[in-house]
Every structure is written in structure tokens, then in C-alpha cells.
Write a protein that holds these residues in place. Structure first.
Motif, short mmCIF file in Angstrom:
data_model
loop_
_atom_site.label_atom_id
_atom_site.label_comp_id
_atom_site.label_asym_id
_atom_site.label_seq_id
_atom_site.Cartn_x
_atom_site.Cartn_y
_atom_site.Cartn_z
N ASP A 73 0.82 -1.21 0.00
CA ASP A 73 0.00 0.00 0.00
C ASP A 73 0.86 1.26 0.00
N ALA A 74 2.01 1.20 0.67
CA ALA A 74 2.92 2.34 0.68
C ALA A 74 3.51 2.56 -0.72
N ASP A 75 3.79 1.47 -1.45
CA ASP A 75 4.25 1.61 -2.83
C ASP A 75 3.20 2.34 -3.67
N GLU A 76 1.94 1.96 -3.50
CA GLU A 76 0.86 2.59 -4.25
C GLU A 76 0.77 4.08 -3.91
N ALA A 77 0.86 4.41 -2.61
CA ALA A 77 0.79 5.82 -2.20
C ALA A 77 1.95 6.61 -2.80
N PHE A 78 3.14 6.00 -2.84
CA PHE A 78 4.31 6.68 -3.40
C PHE A 78 4.09 6.99 -4.88
N VAL A 79 3.57 6.02 -5.65
CA VAL A 79 3.34 6.22 -7.08
C VAL A 79 2.26 7.28 -7.30
N ARG A 80 1.23 7.28 -6.45
CA ARG A 80 0.19 8.30 -6.57
C ARG A 80 0.78 9.70 -6.38
N GLU A 81 1.64 9.84 -5.37
CA GLU A 81 2.25 11.15 -5.11
C GLU A 81 3.17 11.56 -6.25
N LEU A 82 3.92 10.60 -6.80
CA LEU A 82 4.85 10.89 -7.90
C LEU A 82 4.08 11.34 -9.14
N CYS A 83 2.99 10.66 -9.47
CA CYS A 83 2.20 11.04 -10.64
C CYS A 83 1.54 12.40 -10.44
N ALA A 84 1.11 12.68 -9.21
CA ALA A 84 0.52 14.00 -8.94
C ALA A 84 1.57 15.10 -9.10
N ARG A 85 2.80 14.80 -8.68
CA ARG A 85 3.88 15.80 -8.80
C ARG A 85 4.15 16.14 -10.26
N TYR A 86 4.11 15.14 -11.15
CA TYR A 86 4.42 15.39 -12.55
C TYR A 86 3.17 15.57 -13.43
N GLY A 87 2.00 15.49 -12.81
CA GLY A 87 0.77 15.74 -13.55
C GLY A 87 0.44 14.68 -14.59
N VAL A 88 0.69 13.43 -14.23
CA VAL A 88 0.44 12.33 -15.17
C VAL A 88 -0.74 11.50 -14.66
N PRO A 89 -1.73 11.17 -15.52
CA PRO A 89 -2.87 10.35 -15.09
C PRO A 89 -2.40 8.97 -14.63
N LEU A 90 -3.05 8.48 -13.58
CA LEU A 90 -2.67 7.20 -12.99
C LEU A 90 -3.86 6.26 -12.94
N CYS A 91 -3.60 5.00 -13.31
CA CYS A 91 -4.58 3.93 -13.14
C CYS A 91 -3.97 2.91 -12.19
N VAL A 92 -4.70 2.56 -11.13
CA VAL A 92 -4.23 1.56 -10.16
C VAL A 92 -5.10 0.32 -10.27
N GLU A 93 -4.44 -0.83 -10.45
CA GLU A 93 -5.14 -2.12 -10.48
C GLU A 93 -4.76 -2.90 -9.22
N HIS A 94 -5.72 -3.66 -8.69
CA HIS A 94 -5.47 -4.48 -7.51
C HIS A 94 -5.55 -5.95 -7.89
N ALA A 95 -4.59 -6.74 -7.40
CA ALA A 95 -4.52 -8.16 -7.76
C ALA A 95 -4.49 -9.02 -6.51
N SER A 96 -4.96 -10.27 -6.68
CA SER A 96 -4.86 -11.26 -5.60
C SER A 96 -4.41 -12.57 -6.23
N PHE A 97 -3.79 -13.42 -5.43
CA PHE A 97 -3.19 -14.65 -5.96
C PHE A 97 -3.64 -15.85 -5.12
N THR A 98 -4.90 -16.19 -5.26
CA THR A 98 -5.42 -17.35 -4.52
C THR A 98 -5.14 -18.65 -5.27
N ASP A 99 -5.10 -18.57 -6.62
CA ASP A 99 -4.84 -19.76 -7.43
C ASP A 99 -3.80 -19.41 -8.48
N LEU A 100 -2.61 -19.97 -8.36
CA LEU A 100 -1.52 -19.66 -9.29
C LEU A 100 -1.57 -20.49 -10.55
#
Length: 496
Positions: free
Chosen positions: A54-81
């Protein structure tokens, strides 16, 4: 353009360079500035490290906001590999998300997907690590070419920069990045190569990462050429292809250079099943069958391979459950779909007997649930002298000496035949099936007997005989073809 940004040093440097500097997107323009409105960022939160993810996601959100670039965040889970390791599963999720995002952006902009780009932050360091990992696993040229500079719309503009160089770039800019503590765990092969193997190699050659990258470029170029040659050879070698089935000319495959032949096998399997994971032992097993001229083997995902009568047939598990495709020997039998069986036997026409009348009477006497046709053996290339000496059975039964056979499969687009009674004029098989009111959904279950894979149509089982193979008053040897219910079938292999 979609930048894949995790928050690590490499992807952070990618975003900063895209916004403030130049990138070479391998589009022929060289290094160039990218219009800000083209930039979009994708971040996938795999939720594998709890609060750190979650901290990685927050960091990328802040970085994109700083440079004014649109961001799409996807969430993944790995119950069955699904049998994959975690690294491979995560990579698959990231690229699937990137392709979805590209489709959405292209639809919004009304532009072609071919003009889009997925940009990743792979470096020369990643490339060297992958090369060594694949060498440890025993990969071929494709694996040793490692990470390509570009594959379709995926480009890697940082592939000539090392991880250390990108870290120094960020330090000079005063920009922080996220560190994944799991990258220190050498129980993972990549981390073992990164922290143990490559440092030892650098003791011998400080420039080893760049040297490996140059080797990867060479191997990649040679792999692309061999793949092109193999694809051309495969097209020339393919005698028959339909859903779930590819039939190759065994002689052509056997005569190909082994480097090309191996790739031909891999390409053929990939056309049948993109997900089938072949190992070298599987490919060598197929080539061994081809060299022997006979035999069978099973590949991953249940793909069946059979070499007989000069043809190598590869068939998926699903296709095997439908109409059988393969050689029917004379005498012989083949089980078809819908609990039916196709039987073949040879008959010597007694002296003074009208072959046409004999065939007509036999067809008239057939049971209501049977379909019978008679073919002139000579029209197929077999003459009376090819008959094996028989015991005096008194029923005219015969066995053909030179291995008489017919190829059996299902209708294919473009099939033509010369229907009996049309005096040599050809007609589309699809039109014949339409006239016989065979539903489209059931046409794949209609057995089509041919002279060879992709050869002339001899009989459309139970529907129409080809005029070129009909019996005449001069016929001396007939091949009787019968389709009957499986439970009433007689084993014709005992005939003669």
C-alpha cells in the motif's frame, strides 16, 4: 502510452525521464521528447507485502501527482496460481492489466491499438539476470536472447542502462524510490543471480552486464531469423490444418535442418495450443517419431502426436473427442463420433461379374442404419496385381499388398469434389452439405475420406461419392467402405 511503474528505482527513473527528458521508443525516431498528454501510468498493487504494498501505491500516486500524469491503479490477488510460480503469475497480471488499460485509452481516443505503447523499465541488469537464469534452467536460443528491446507494442527504452546508473540518476535529481525487501531473499533464483552470481562474474569482467546484453541482441536477431525460416518451412510442410488438428509432411520435416525442425514442431504446437509449455525432451520425442516413420507420443495439455504413412498428425485432446482424424487402412476400421464406426475392406471382382451390379446389390442389401460405398481400387493407384494371395474363402475377400489407405477427417473450408453423376464437374463440399440439409453445427462430424491429408475427396461418408473414384464395368478390385453403429460393427481386420 502506458508507463508501468511499481515505485522501484528503475520504474521511477522511467517516469521521471518520460516527463523531463527523452526516450527512444524504438519507433524509428530515436531518442525524443514525449508529449505530456500521451503519458499515462499504470500501477498494479499485488498486495503481497501488506502495508508495504500500500505504501508503494501511495508513493506512485504522489509521484504522478507531482508530474501531472494520469494514474490507473489495479489491484490483484493470488489465490490460485494455476501451477505458475508467484513471479510469473504477477508478471502475467501486470501485462494483462496493461493491455486492458491500452484498449480503454485507445477506445476513448478513437485511435488504433497499433499506435499505442506499453513502456516498461527493464534494464541491462534485468536482461543479464534473465539470461543467466534461463541458462541455468537450460533454455534454447529464444530464452537466451532474454528480454527483447521491443515485442509488438511493448518497448523497453532503458534496456541499455544498468540498475546502478538509474539509481545514480535519481540521486542526482534528489528523487527517492521504494525498495522491496523481498529483493534481498536469495532463495529466489533471480535474487540469487543478482546478489551471488553476477558479483562473481564482475570480478572477472567489470563490463559483464553490457557484454551479456550485446550477446542477447545477437541471439535475438538470430532467433528472429530462424523463427521466420521455420514459419516458412512449416507452411510448406503443412498438409492439413483445421481446429485442433495439424498434419505435417513427415518427409519434409525429417529433411529439415534440426534447428529449423525443432522450431517447426514448437510452432505447430503453438498453433494448436498457445499455452502448451514444451520442453526440449518433448520436441525431441516428436522428431524421433518422424525419423522412425511410425509411433505416437503425448505432449503437454494432452496433445496427441502420431506418425504413420508419411504424415505426422498433431491433435488436441478436445479434437480427439470429436471426429477421429487419421489413416484408415484397407482392411481396417476407425471409430467415429456419435458411436459410429467406419470400416474398409477389399473385394476381388470375380471374372464375368459386373462390378457396378455387384456394388449396387451390396449397397441395396445394407441395413437401414448403414451407409455403404464402393471405390475402384485402381482409381486410388492399386491394381489387381497388388492383391495378397488369399486362402480360398469363397467370398471374394482380398487384402491389398501395398498398404492401401485413406485419410479420414472432417470438411474444411474450400473443399471441392466431383460428385457422382456430374461427369467430372466440381462442386463445393459446403454446397453439397447444404443441399443435404446437414446443420452447420453438425458438419464437423461428417467423415470425409481423402486420398491423403489435404488430398482429393473420395467419399463424404453417407452422403456422396466422388465420380473420379466410382467403380465401373472394368473394375477388378473394389474397396468397400461402410459406416455403421459401433455396437453392430464387425472387426474387418480379420477379413482375408
Amino acid at each position: 502510452m502506458v508507463l508501468m511503474v511499481s515505485g522501484g528505482a528503475d520504474s521511477t527513473a522511467l517516469l521521471v525521464m518520460a516527463c523531463t527528458s527523452q526516450l527512444d521508443l524504438d519507433d524509428g525516431r530515436g531518442a525524443a521528447r514525449i508529449a505530456r498528454e500521451r503519458l499515462h501510468v499504470l500501477h498494479v498493487n499485488h498486495h503481497l507485502r501488506g502495508a508495504a504494498s500500500d505504501a508503494d501505491e501511495a508513493f506512485v500516486r504522489e509521484l504522478c501527482a507531482r508530474y501531472g500524469v494520469p494514474l490507473c491503479v489495479e489491484h490483484a490477488s493470488f489465490t490460485d496460481l494455476g501451477g505458475q510460480n508467484l513471479e510469473a503469475a504477477a508478471r502475467e497480471v501486470r501485462y494483462a492489466a496493461a493491455r486492458r488499460y491500452v484498449r480503454e485509452l485507445c477506445a476513448e481516443a478513437g485511435c488504433s491499438r497499433a499506435s499505442a505503447r506499453i513502456v516498461t523499465a527493464h534494464t541491462a541488469s534485468d536482461r543479464a539476470e534473465t539470461f543467466i537464469m534461463n541458462a541455468i534452467k537450460g533454455a534454447g536460443a529464444a530464452g537466451l536472447s532474454s528480454i527483447p528491446r521491443r515485442r509488438n507494442i511493448i518497448v523497453r527504452p532503458l534496456i541499455d542502462s544498468t540498475h546502478g546508473e538509474l539509481c545514480r540518476f535519481l540521486e542526482v535529481k534528489g528523487i527517492a524510490w521504494r525498495e522491496d525487501e523481498s529483493n534481498q531473499d536469495t532463495s529466489y533464483l533471480r535474487n540469487f543471480v543478482r546478489h551471488r552470481v553476477i558479483p562473481l562474474m564482475r570480478e572477472r569482467n567489470a563490463n559483464v552486464v553490457r557484454n551479456v546484453g550485446a550477446a542477447c541482441d545477437i541471439l535475438g536477431d538470430e532467433d528472429a531469423l530462424l523463427s521466420k525460416l521455420a514459419a516458412q518451412a512449416l507452411r510448406a510442410c503443412t498438409r492439413r490444418q483445421q481446429d485442433g488438428l495439424i498434419v505435417l509432411d513427415g518427409a519434409r520435416l525429417a529433411s529439415a535442418e534440426v534447428a529449423i525442425a525443432r522450431r517447426m514442431v514448437r510452432l505447430a504446437v503453438r498453433q494448436l495450443d498457445e499455452g502448451a509449455r514444451l520442453e526440449l525432451r518433448h520436441v525431441e520425442a516428436v522428431l524421433a517419431l518422424v525419423a522412425a516413420g511410425a509411433g505416437s507420443t503425448t505432449l503437454p495439455d494432452g496433445i496427441d502426436v502420431r506418425m504413420e504413412f508419411g504424415a505426422c498428425a498433431l491433435r488436441t485432446a478436445a479434437a480427439r473427442e470429436e471426429l477421429a482424424a487419421g489413416w484408415l487402412t484397407v482392411p481396417g476400421r476407425m471409430v467415429l463420433a456419435a458411436s459410429r464406426v467406419l470400416e474398409a475392406s477389399a473385394l476381388r471382382v470375380p471374372a464375368g461379374t459386373d462390378a457396378v451390379a455387384l456394388a449396387r446389390d451390396a449397397a441395396r442389401d445394407a441395413a437401414a442404419d448403414e451407409a455403404v460405398a464402393f471405390v475402384d481400387a485402381a482409381a486410388l493407384g492399386y491394381a489387381e496385381r497388388d492383391l495378397v494371395a488369399l486362402k480360398e474363402a469363397g467370398d471374394g475377400s482380398a487384402t491389398l499388398a501395398r498398404g492401401a489407405r485413406l485419410w479420414v477427417d472432417s470438411p474444411a473450408p474450400g473443399d471441392l469434389m466431383c460428385p457422382l453423376g456430374m461427369h467430372g464437374r466440381s462442386k463445393k463440399l459446403s454446397d453439397i452439405l447444404g443441399e443435404e440439409q446437414v446443420p452447420v453445427a453438425e458438419r464437423q462430424l461428417v467423415p470425409v475420406l481423402r486420398t491423403a491429408p489435404g488430398g482429393s475427396v473420395v467419399w463424404v461418408g453417407g452422403i456422396r461419392l466422388d465420380d473420379r473414384f466410382k467403380c465401373t464395368a472394368l473394375s477388378r478390385v473394389l474397396i468397400q467402405l461402410t459406416i455403421r453403429p459401433l455396437d453392430s460393427a464387425v472387426d474387418v481386420r480379420s477379413v482375408g
